[in-house]
Design a protein around this motif. Structure first.
Motif, PDB file in Angstrom:
ATOM      1  N   UNK A 129      12.451   5.141  -7.591  1.00 40.50           N
ATOM      2  CA  UNK A 129      12.044   3.095  -8.095  1.00 40.50           C
ATOM      3  C   UNK A 129      12.543   3.064  -9.579  1.00 40.50           C
ATOM      4  N   UNK A 130      12.421   1.358  -9.947  1.00 38.77           N
ATOM      5  CA  UNK A 130      13.011   1.233 -10.648  1.00 38.77           C
ATOM      6  C   UNK A 130      12.349   1.086 -11.884  1.00 38.77           C
ATOM      7  N   UNK A 131      12.472   2.051 -13.144  1.00 39.71           N
ATOM      8  CA  UNK A 131      11.536   2.442 -15.106  1.00 39.71           C
ATOM      9  C   UNK A 131      11.539   3.558 -14.191  1.00 39.71           C
ATOM     10  N   UNK A 132      11.094   4.287 -13.623  1.00 38.32           N
ATOM     11  CA  UNK A 132      10.926   4.756 -12.537  1.00 38.32           C
ATOM     12  C   UNK A 132      11.182   6.506 -13.178  1.00 38.32           C
ATOM     13  N   UNK A 133      12.193   6.213 -13.930  1.00 41.35           N
ATOM     14  CA  UNK A 133      13.605   8.090 -13.953  1.00 41.35           C
ATOM     15  C   UNK A 133      12.948   8.745 -15.482  1.00 41.35           C
ATOM     16  N   UNK A 134      12.213   7.825 -16.292  1.00 39.92           N
ATOM     17  CA  UNK A 134      11.601   8.929 -17.463  1.00 39.92           C
ATOM     18  C   UNK A 134      10.322   9.561 -16.975  1.00 39.92           C
TER      19      UNK A 134
ATOM     20  N   UNK B  81      20.793  19.241  -9.872  1.00 32.13           N
ATOM     21  CA  UNK B  81      20.643  17.712  -9.797  1.00 32.13           C
ATOM     22  C   UNK B  81      21.468  16.947 -11.772  1.00 32.13           C
ATOM     23  N   UNK B  82      22.290  16.109 -10.545  1.00 38.51           N
ATOM     24  CA  UNK B  82      23.563  15.669 -11.779  1.00 38.51           C
ATOM     25  C   UNK B  82      22.555  14.619 -12.092  1.00 38.51           C
ATOM     26  N   UNK B  83      21.775  13.548 -11.464  1.00 35.97           N
ATOM     27  CA  UNK B  83      21.502  12.855 -11.986  1.00 35.97           C
ATOM     28  C   UNK B  83      20.159  11.993 -11.301  1.00 35.97           C
ATOM     29  N   UNK B  84      19.252  11.531 -12.206  1.00 36.86           N
ATOM     30  CA  UNK B  84      18.358  10.246 -11.775  1.00 36.86           C
ATOM     31  C   UNK B  84      18.237   9.035 -11.714  1.00 36.86           C
ATOM     32  N   UNK B  85      18.235   7.990 -11.127  1.00 40.22           N
ATOM     33  CA  UNK B  85      19.243   7.025 -11.336  1.00 40.22           C
ATOM     34  C   UNK B  85      17.779   6.029 -10.343  1.00 40.22           C
ATOM     35  N   UNK B  86      17.988   4.364 -11.023  1.00 34.71           N
ATOM     36  CA  UNK B  86      16.860   3.770 -10.274  1.00 34.71           C
ATOM     37  C   UNK B  86      17.881   3.180  -9.231  1.00 34.71           C
ATOM     38  N   UNK B  87      16.752   3.287  -7.858  1.00 41.73           N
ATOM     39  CA  UNK B  87      17.702   2.572  -6.743  1.00 41.73           C
ATOM     40  C   UNK B  87      16.994   0.697  -7.325  1.00 41.73           C
ATOM     41  N   UNK B  88      17.147   0.676  -6.126  1.00 39.71           N
ATOM     42  CA  UNK B  88      16.772  -1.193  -5.731  1.00 39.71           C
ATOM     43  C   UNK B  88      15.861  -1.243  -4.584  1.00 39.71           C
ATOM     44  N   UNK B  89      15.921  -3.235  -4.787  1.00 41.10           N
ATOM     45  CA  UNK B  89      14.677  -3.773  -3.494  1.00 41.10           C
ATOM     46  C   UNK B  89      15.201  -2.806  -1.976  1.00 41.10           C
TER      47      UNK B  89
ATOM     48  N   UNK C 164      20.512  -0.891  -1.670  1.00 45.69           N
ATOM     49  CA  UNK C 164      20.907  -1.030  -3.124  1.00 45.69           C
ATOM     50  C   UNK C 164      20.581   0.753  -3.519  1.00 45.69           C
ATOM     51  N   UNK C 165      19.438   1.304  -3.114  1.00 48.50           N
ATOM     52  CA  UNK C 165      19.203   2.360  -3.521  1.00 48.50           C
ATOM     53  C   UNK C 165      20.271   3.332  -3.029  1.00 48.50           C
ATOM     54  N   UNK C 166      21.071   3.418  -1.898  1.00 46.46           N
ATOM     55  CA  UNK C 166      22.369   4.708  -1.309  1.00 46.46           C
ATOM     56  C   UNK C 166      23.488   3.819  -2.789  1.00 46.46           C
ATOM     57  N   UNK C 167      23.425   2.490  -2.641  1.00 43.77           N
ATOM     58  CA  UNK C 167      24.505   2.203  -3.762  1.00 43.77           C
ATOM     59  C   UNK C 167      24.374   2.701  -4.596  1.00 43.77           C
ATOM     60  N   UNK C 168      23.545   2.857  -5.252  1.00 41.46           N
ATOM     61  CA  UNK C 168      23.021   3.835  -6.523  1.00 41.46           C
ATOM     62  C   UNK C 168      23.526   4.988  -6.856  1.00 41.46           C
ATOM     63  N   UNK C 169      23.046   5.511  -6.025  1.00 40.90           N
ATOM     64  CA  UNK C 169      23.316   6.743  -5.466  1.00 40.90           C
ATOM     65  C   UNK C 169      24.841   7.208  -5.788  1.00 40.90           C
ATOM     66  N   UNK C 170      25.579   6.715  -4.667  1.00 38.94           N
ATOM     67  CA  UNK C 170      26.783   6.293  -4.536  1.00 38.94           C
ATOM     68  C   UNK C 170      27.423   6.324  -6.087  1.00 38.94           C
ATOM     69  N   UNK C 171      27.025   5.526  -6.501  1.00 45.77           N
ATOM     70  CA  UNK C 171      28.013   5.054  -7.658  1.00 45.77           C
ATOM     71  C   UNK C 171      27.876   6.123  -9.284  1.00 45.77           C
ATOM     72  N   UNK C 172      26.361   6.888  -8.791  1.00 47.93           N
ATOM     73  CA  UNK C 172      26.077   7.891  -9.518  1.00 47.93           C
ATOM     74  C   UNK C 172      26.697   8.929  -9.397  1.00 47.93           C
ATOM     75  N   UNK C 173      27.509   9.277  -8.368  1.00 49.71           N
ATOM     76  CA  UNK C 173      27.758  11.024  -8.022  1.00 49.71           C
ATOM     77  C   UNK C 173      29.050  10.327  -8.567  1.00 49.71           C
ATOM     78  N   UNK C 174      30.057  12.194  -9.517  1.00 55.65           N
ATOM     79  CA  UNK C 174      31.087  11.899  -9.456  1.00 55.65           C
ATOM     80  C   UNK C 174      31.512  12.635  -8.591  1.00 55.65           C
TER      81      UNK C 174
END
Ligand code: CTP
Ligand code: MG
Length: 236
Positions: A56-61, A76-84, A88-98
């Motif tokens: 969730x937003x603001x939850x990564x730390x 586990x290479x990244x913990x990222x914020x999702x969206x509403x 939106x959350x899937x898209x954030x995940x797709x952007x974070x994958x290398x």
């Protein structure tokens, strides 16, 4: 041929409204462990190369500190914020994958996913470019009209209930989600990742066998069922 790289996105950025609990659903304890950790561990132990966790937003730390510290999660290479919304959350995940060739998208709220299902999804995506886990429905399904009358009984043998993981060639998923993000009115009525790819066009989505145990923890009674299934699995 270069070895194909397979990534996974674990989604845990939802609000869990239907759970009606004061602790957010993804952090509720199942067999003494936060719900989302079960699927994270299963993906860690699978042939997947890289995992991105979406929270969730603001939850990564907080998630890193309270739930992930000391967990042996090398992939586990990244913990990222999702969206509403889930997309939106899937898209954030797709952007974070290398640089992945394939991606498996999984609900963190499905703690009973197994290595076998993950492997079937990997085999399926290599062969078909797009596949989703599911099972034939057990109940009769009727289409009901606005007034609450049964309109039509659908042919049960052809009806499947859809689960995750849903797996795609990375480029197929990315271009479908880029297309949605360009004009978000395109997401209307979409309830899973396969629909994004189907609506974008060009790919047929193959069904692969999930499991009747691979339930999504959505309402309070699901937690009771998940705990019972997990106890049986562990021989308790
Ligand atoms: N999810 C997400 N981002 C969102 C919405 C959902 O990452 N904006 C994730 C959830 O965390 C969950 C999965 O998608 O793992 C399936 O969603 P669902 O079961 O609907 O969970 P919630 O949206 O959290 O629950 P509810 O709909 O009851 O609020
Ligand atoms: Mg939801």
């Amino acid at each position: 041929m270069k070895k194909k790289r397979i990534g996974a996105i674990i989604l845990a950025a939802g609000k869990g409204k239907r759970m009606h609990s004061h602790v957010q659903k993804q952090y509720l304890l199942l067999m003494g462990k936060p719900l989302m950790l079960h699927s994270l561990r299963m993906f860690e132990q699978s042939p997947i190369h890289e995992i991105v966790l979406v929270v969730g937003i603001g939850e990564t730390e907080r998630v890193k500190r309270e739930f992930l510290e000391g967990e042996p999660l090398k992939k586990l290479t990244a913990v990222v914020e999702g969206g509403q919304e889930r997309y939106h959350s899937v898209y954030a995940g797709l952007q974070a994958l290398t640089a992945c060739d394939y991606v498996l998208i999984h609900d963190g709220a499905r703690p009973l996913v197994t290595r076998e299902i993950i492997c079937r999804a990997i085999d399926g995506v290599v062969r078909y470019q797009a596949c989703v886990a599911g099972m034939p429905v057990k109940d009769t399904i009727k289409l009901v009209d606005q007034a609450g009358f049964s309109q039509e009984t659908l042919e049960r043998a052809r009806l499947w209930q859809i689960q995750t993981p849903q797996a795609f060639s990375y480029d197929v998923a990315r271009s479908a989600y880029d297309w949605i993000m360009e004009d978000e009115s395109r997401q209307a009525g979409i309830t899973d990742d396969a629909m994004v790819v189907e609506n974008r066009g060009g790919y047929r989505v193959r069904m692969i066998e999930g499991s009747y145990e691979n339930i999504k923890v959505t309402t309070p009674e699901d937690l009771v069922v998940a705990e019972a299934l997990m106890r049986r699995r562990e021989g308790l």
